[in-house]
Design a protein around this motif. Sequence first.
Motif, PDB file in Angstrom:
ATOM      1  N   LEU A  21     -58.660   4.109  -3.427  1.00  0.00           N
ATOM      2  CA  LEU A  21     -60.114   4.193  -3.516  1.00  0.00           C
ATOM      3  C   LEU A  21     -60.723   2.851  -3.911  1.00  0.00           C
ATOM      4  O   LEU A  21     -61.777   2.446  -3.392  1.00  0.00           O
ATOM      5  CB  LEU A  21     -60.527   5.259  -4.529  1.00  0.00           C
ATOM      6  CG  LEU A  21     -60.780   6.667  -3.967  1.00  0.00           C
ATOM      7  CD1 LEU A  21     -59.526   7.246  -3.347  1.00  0.00           C
ATOM      8  CD2 LEU A  21     -61.295   7.591  -5.074  1.00  0.00           C
ATOM      9  N   ALA A  22     -60.047   2.149  -4.796  1.00  0.00           N
ATOM     10  CA  ALA A  22     -60.555   0.857  -5.243  1.00  0.00           C
ATOM     11  C   ALA A  22     -60.563  -0.151  -4.102  1.00  0.00           C
ATOM     12  O   ALA A  22     -61.527  -0.919  -3.927  1.00  0.00           O
ATOM     13  CB  ALA A  22     -59.717   0.345  -6.405  1.00  0.00           C
TER      14      ALA A  22
ATOM     15  N   ALA B  94     -60.578   0.578  -0.833  1.00  0.00           N
ATOM     16  CA  ALA B  94     -61.557   1.034   0.161  1.00  0.00           C
ATOM     17  C   ALA B  94     -62.980   0.709  -0.283  1.00  0.00           C
ATOM     18  O   ALA B  94     -63.849   0.386   0.549  1.00  0.00           O
ATOM     19  CB  ALA B  94     -61.400   2.534   0.378  1.00  0.00           C
ATOM     20  N   GLY B  95     -63.227   0.774  -1.572  1.00  0.00           N
ATOM     21  CA  GLY B  95     -64.565   0.535  -2.109  1.00  0.00           C
ATOM     22  C   GLY B  95     -64.858  -0.915  -2.435  1.00  0.00           C
ATOM     23  O   GLY B  95     -65.942  -1.236  -2.965  1.00  0.00           O
TER      24      GLY B  95
ATOM     25  N   PRO C 208     -59.579   5.498   7.261  1.00  0.00           N
ATOM     26  CA  PRO C 208     -59.276   5.485   5.832  1.00  0.00           C
ATOM     27  C   PRO C 208     -58.568   6.760   5.384  1.00  0.00           C
ATOM     28  O   PRO C 208     -58.964   7.876   5.751  1.00  0.00           O
ATOM     29  CB  PRO C 208     -60.662   5.359   5.190  1.00  0.00           C
ATOM     30  CG  PRO C 208     -61.491   4.670   6.226  1.00  0.00           C
ATOM     31  CD  PRO C 208     -61.007   5.213   7.532  1.00  0.00           C
ATOM     32  N   GLY C 209     -57.515   6.571   4.603  1.00  0.00           N
ATOM     33  CA  GLY C 209     -56.756   7.694   4.071  1.00  0.00           C
ATOM     34  C   GLY C 209     -55.576   8.105   4.910  1.00  0.00           C
ATOM     35  O   GLY C 209     -54.671   8.795   4.420  1.00  0.00           O
TER      36      GLY C 209
ATOM     37  N   ALA D 105     -56.872   1.736   4.125  1.00  0.00           N
ATOM     38  CA  ALA D 105     -58.013   1.732   3.218  1.00  0.00           C
ATOM     39  C   ALA D 105     -59.329   1.527   3.960  1.00  0.00           C
ATOM     40  O   ALA D 105     -60.371   2.068   3.555  1.00  0.00           O
ATOM     41  CB  ALA D 105     -57.850   0.639   2.165  1.00  0.00           C
TER      42      ALA D 105
ATOM     43  N   MET E 246     -55.129  12.167  -6.462  1.00  0.00           N
ATOM     44  CA  MET E 246     -56.034  11.148  -5.947  1.00  0.00           C
ATOM     45  C   MET E 246     -55.435   9.761  -6.183  1.00  0.00           C
ATOM     46  O   MET E 246     -55.007   9.446  -7.291  1.00  0.00           O
ATOM     47  CB  MET E 246     -57.390  11.259  -6.635  1.00  0.00           C
ATOM     48  CG  MET E 246     -58.445  10.331  -6.081  1.00  0.00           C
ATOM     49  SD  MET E 246     -58.929  10.770  -4.393  1.00  0.00           S
ATOM     50  CE  MET E 246     -59.705  12.376  -4.673  1.00  0.00           C
ATOM     51  N   ASP E 247     -55.376   8.947  -5.117  1.00  0.00           N
ATOM     52  CA  ASP E 247     -54.839   7.599  -5.208  1.00  0.00           C
ATOM     53  C   ASP E 247     -55.982   6.656  -5.592  1.00  0.00           C
ATOM     54  O   ASP E 247     -56.769   6.211  -4.756  1.00  0.00           O
ATOM     55  CB  ASP E 247     -54.235   7.198  -3.864  1.00  0.00           C
ATOM     56  CG  ASP E 247     -53.509   5.862  -3.916  1.00  0.00           C
ATOM     57  OD1 ASP E 247     -53.823   5.052  -4.810  1.00  0.00           O
ATOM     58  OD2 ASP E 247     -52.644   5.632  -3.050  1.00  0.00           O
ATOM     59  N   LYS E 248     -56.087   6.332  -6.870  1.00  0.00           N
ATOM     60  CA  LYS E 248     -57.214   5.533  -7.363  1.00  0.00           C
ATOM     61  C   LYS E 248     -57.159   4.092  -6.867  1.00  0.00           C
ATOM     62  O   LYS E 248     -58.204   3.453  -6.656  1.00  0.00           O
ATOM     63  CB  LYS E 248     -57.246   5.587  -8.886  1.00  0.00           C
ATOM     64  CG  LYS E 248     -57.602   6.969  -9.425  1.00  0.00           C
ATOM     65  CD  LYS E 248     -57.746   6.959 -10.943  1.00  0.00           C
ATOM     66  CE  LYS E 248     -58.148   8.358 -11.437  1.00  0.00           C
ATOM     67  NZ  LYS E 248     -58.308   8.379 -12.918  1.00  0.00           N
TER      68      LYS E 248
END
Length: 587
Positions: A6-7, A9-10, A326-327, A45, A1-3
């Motif tokens: 995720l950060a 994107a979020g 995304p992704g 993202a 998982m690419d944290k």
Amino acid sequence: MDKKLLAVAGGKAPADLVIKNGRIVNVYSGEIYAGGVAVCGSRIAAVGDVDYTVGEGTRIIDAEGRYITPGFIDGHIHPESTSLSIRSFAELMLDHGTTVIMTDLHEIGVVSGLEGIEAVLEEAEATDLKIYFVVPSHVPFAPDLETSGGQFNTEIIKKALQRRDAVGLSEVVGPYILKEYPDLMDSMDLAVSMGGKTLQGHLPDMEGPAMNACLAAGVTTDHEALGEDALIRLRSGCHTMLREGSAARGLVAGLKVILDNGLDTFNCSIVTDDLHTCDAVTMGHLDASVRTALSTGLHFVKAIQMVSINAARAFNLDREIGGLAPGRRADINITTGPDDFKVETVIAGGKLVKENGKLLVHYPAAEHKPCLLNTTRLLNPITPDSFKIHAPAGAKKVRVQVMDTLPWIPITQPRQVELEVKDGVVQRDLEQDVLYIAQVERYGINGNVGRAFMGGFHLQCGAIASSVGHDNHNVIVLGENFEDMAVAVNHIIDIGGGQCAVKDSKIVSEIAYPICGLLTDLSAEEAAAKKTEMNEVIRSMGCPITIPFMFLSFICLSALPTYAITDHGFINVLTHTIEDPILGVVE
């Protein structure tokens, strides 16, 4: 998982790169709407409203109302047909918005086997072009009809399929499936058993029971559709790759069938297969194909889908590439609109490689591994006598089978003519457009020379020769006289591979291909200039075909109707047999 992804994107971390003020071409929903794209590393993202991802250190690209599309994907291309080494080829692709290709590097495999292919894939790692490897289904293409330097069998294919970049089996030939060739059937079963690997078809002129059998065997695509063939394939659930290359242009005719019948293009993509360097430099790659597709009346979004998400789906890769979501891999183009379509800015794997029309990357020539070099050698000397076809004793005239190339696609058709015999040797006849053609084995294995008669090239003097000859890449030579043919072949061997034109026993034009006898480290522009000059020389020798060497290379292809020439001899492609070009003596 690419944290980190995720950060971003979020909204908890800033993006590395943001494109704003664009018009999103959404290949999933079929819409075009205002928005942007945020990139983190090599991934997308966010898409749409991306202002929240902008922070300190974010690079911002203002699209200024232009269109934002996915990077383009060519699902069936042989880079070797451009004659460029893989790093020069990557620059060419990226310059035209192509960020991903699927390729078998079959031609490299023909010369140097899997070792050679892996060497080229290793060289490509220094570029920003994403390459997925589609494993050759068999080398040589026709084992009993030609000699090649490399070999692929089921064990080698098994090893190749285990590579992380391997996505399937390439060029699965329909007639070979119908004949149930054991090695091919085993390789097909192996690919399917590995999960997610596809069987990419080569199904010319197939329909009805033959087509059904190939699809039932697991083949999912075909790139050989011409005109009405597209209808047959789409109705059968076969992903139809409409080819718009240099040797075969079927996009307009295929789209006409699709649009006239009100069919969906969901299961269609555009491929180039074989692309000539000059065409790529002057016209482009898939960007040119999009312009062609738009000229038929195809909707802009559907045209973009055919060079992106549709191609990704054909390889079960649509969760990885093919769209702006995304992704997904951050392959992004900024383009003008459908009325004057051009790719102006390109991002490949999150890296800006072209901006406002200027290519920003240059990859230095690789230090090529030994398996890619010094691949031309003769077992026996080549002399003018090597190309003579002798008539039966006492014959003054013979009836022969000539193969004529069509002027717009290198498919051969048979033609019977009567030729004079002099000193026991059958003579060419320029008035009937009959030339000598031969292929010389160039790996030092058996010294074979295959001989036949050729029409359609209209050469009036001299000879031309090339170490590029599908799908064996022995030296193919076409000529008006035996002396020039011998000079041409020997020169190709001496320079380690390439192409040349000879007149009055002198080399009048040439280009060297030291890499497998197929490729040069020149840039696309430099190679195109040399090829343009050579084509003009050959045109002055009487040949009206605009890309004579590309056409010549297909005359060796024992899987392309109706006749071919290999080092084994004159091949009847329909029966897969070697025939005598002399049909009989004329009394």
